[in-house]
Motif scaffolding. Structure first.
Motif, PDB file in Angstrom:
ATOM      1  N   ALA A  21       0.837  -1.201   0.000  1.00  0.00           N
ATOM      2  CA  ALA A  21       0.000   0.000   0.000  1.00  0.00           C
ATOM      3  C   ALA A  21       0.871   1.249   0.000  1.00  0.00           C
ATOM      4  CB  ALA A  21      -0.909  -0.007   1.226  1.00  0.00           C
ATOM      5  N   ASP A  61      -3.168   5.105  -0.899  1.00  0.00           N
ATOM      6  CA  ASP A  61      -4.306   4.302  -0.459  1.00  0.00           C
ATOM      7  C   ASP A  61      -4.842   4.841   0.865  1.00  0.00           C
ATOM      8  OD1 ASP A  61      -4.258   2.108  -2.483  1.00  0.00           O
ATOM      9  OD2 ASP A  61      -2.242   1.831  -1.657  1.00  0.00           O
ATOM     10  N   TYR A  98      -8.296   7.129  -5.034  1.00  0.00           N
ATOM     11  CA  TYR A  98      -7.545   7.400  -3.803  1.00  0.00           C
ATOM     12  C   TYR A  98      -8.135   8.641  -3.138  1.00  0.00           C
ATOM     13  CZ  TYR A  98      -5.371  10.585  -7.170  1.00  0.00           C
ATOM     14  OH  TYR A  98      -5.174  11.515  -8.159  1.00  0.00           O
ATOM     15  N   LYS A 125      -8.305   5.448  -0.394  1.00  0.00           N
ATOM     16  CA  LYS A 125      -9.287   4.443   0.012  1.00  0.00           C
ATOM     17  C   LYS A 125      -9.660   4.608   1.480  1.00  0.00           C
ATOM     18  CE  LYS A 125      -7.604   0.965  -3.277  1.00  0.00           C
ATOM     19  NZ  LYS A 125      -6.952  -0.354  -3.416  1.00  0.00           N
TER      20      LYS A 125
END
Length: 246
Positions: free
Chosen positions: A2, A108, A145, A147
């Protein structure tokens, strides 16, 4: 793997608490980016050291380069916005500045301070408001993005805690992640913290990493979990979480 982007207003914000989490995330090969909005030149420590604001900003900038090395950051960007005066900047301009770095790193996970700013510093409060607004706007535009939007915070203090009175915590029910870490992660965090030689008296007096000895706590915006996650990279959502909180 990530990508994470931490956005804080001042040098040392990343080390006075979150650093063990950053150390763990780099150890696990995640990309960890840090954006610091000011050089922290307005600190009262400059008076103790007899430095001008420009001199203090330059010293703290150099200290941050050592932090980047100690934590093995994927990238570090230190801006030169006015320390202690972020509330005087048009928030739309501030959001546009931060957005450039968000688009560059496509994180992320985007992390900043909680609504209370922990210390209540006005720059912390502005950072929370602007980053949260920006994150929601990006997701509403259909960007992939971030998340997850997370806020570094402190848990409620134990009854025997000597936590300074001005520090605020988040209720246990709002903490969605407690990032655990190893002894080696803590050692790297301590090394990063002690890179701030100008702040050693403050560090020795308050021992900020003692506040996270049981893990680094984060609120997770728009998420609910049966138990706190063990890291910000766990169970990343693939839903448009802003719809759930609107």
């Amino acid at each position: 793997m990530a990508s994470l982007l931490y956005v804080f207003p001042h040098p040392d914000d990343e080390s006075f608490g979150p650093a063990p989490a950053l150390a763990r995330q780099r150890r696990e090969n995640h990309e960890v980016h840090l954006l610091t909005l000011t050089r922290g030149e307005a600190t009262s420590q400059r008076e103790r050291l007899g430095l001008s604001k420009d001199e203090m900003g330059n010293v703290r900038f150099k200290e941050m380069q050592n932090v980047a090395r100690e934590l093995d950051l994927s990238s570090l960007r230190v801006l030169d916005l006015p320390d202690g005066e972020l509330d005087a900047i048009d928030p739309r301009r501030l959001a546009a500045i931060i957005e450039k770095h968000v688009r560059r790193t496509a994180p992320d996970v985007l992390i900043t301070y909680p609504v209370h700013g922990i210390s209540g510093h006005p720059d912390h409060l502005v950072s929370h408001a602007v980053v949260k607004h920006l994150a929601c706007a990006l997701r509403a535009q259909g960007r992939p993005y971030p998340k997850r939007l997370a806020f570094f915070t402190l848990p409620p203090a134990p009854d025997d805690s000597e936590r300074p009175d001005h520090l605020q915590s988040s209720p246990a029910a709002k903490i969605g992640c407690v990032t655990t870490f190893t002894d080696s992660d803590l050692e790297r965090a301590q090394a990063a913290l002690h890179s701030y030689e100008t702040y050693l008296p403050v560090i020795e007096e308050h021992q900020p990493l003692s506040e996270v000895k049981d893990g680094v706590s984060f609120e997770l915006f728009g998420e609910s979990h049966d138990a706190p996650l063990s890291d910000l990279t766990d169970d990343l959502p693939d839903i448009a979480w802003w719809d759930e909180t609107s």
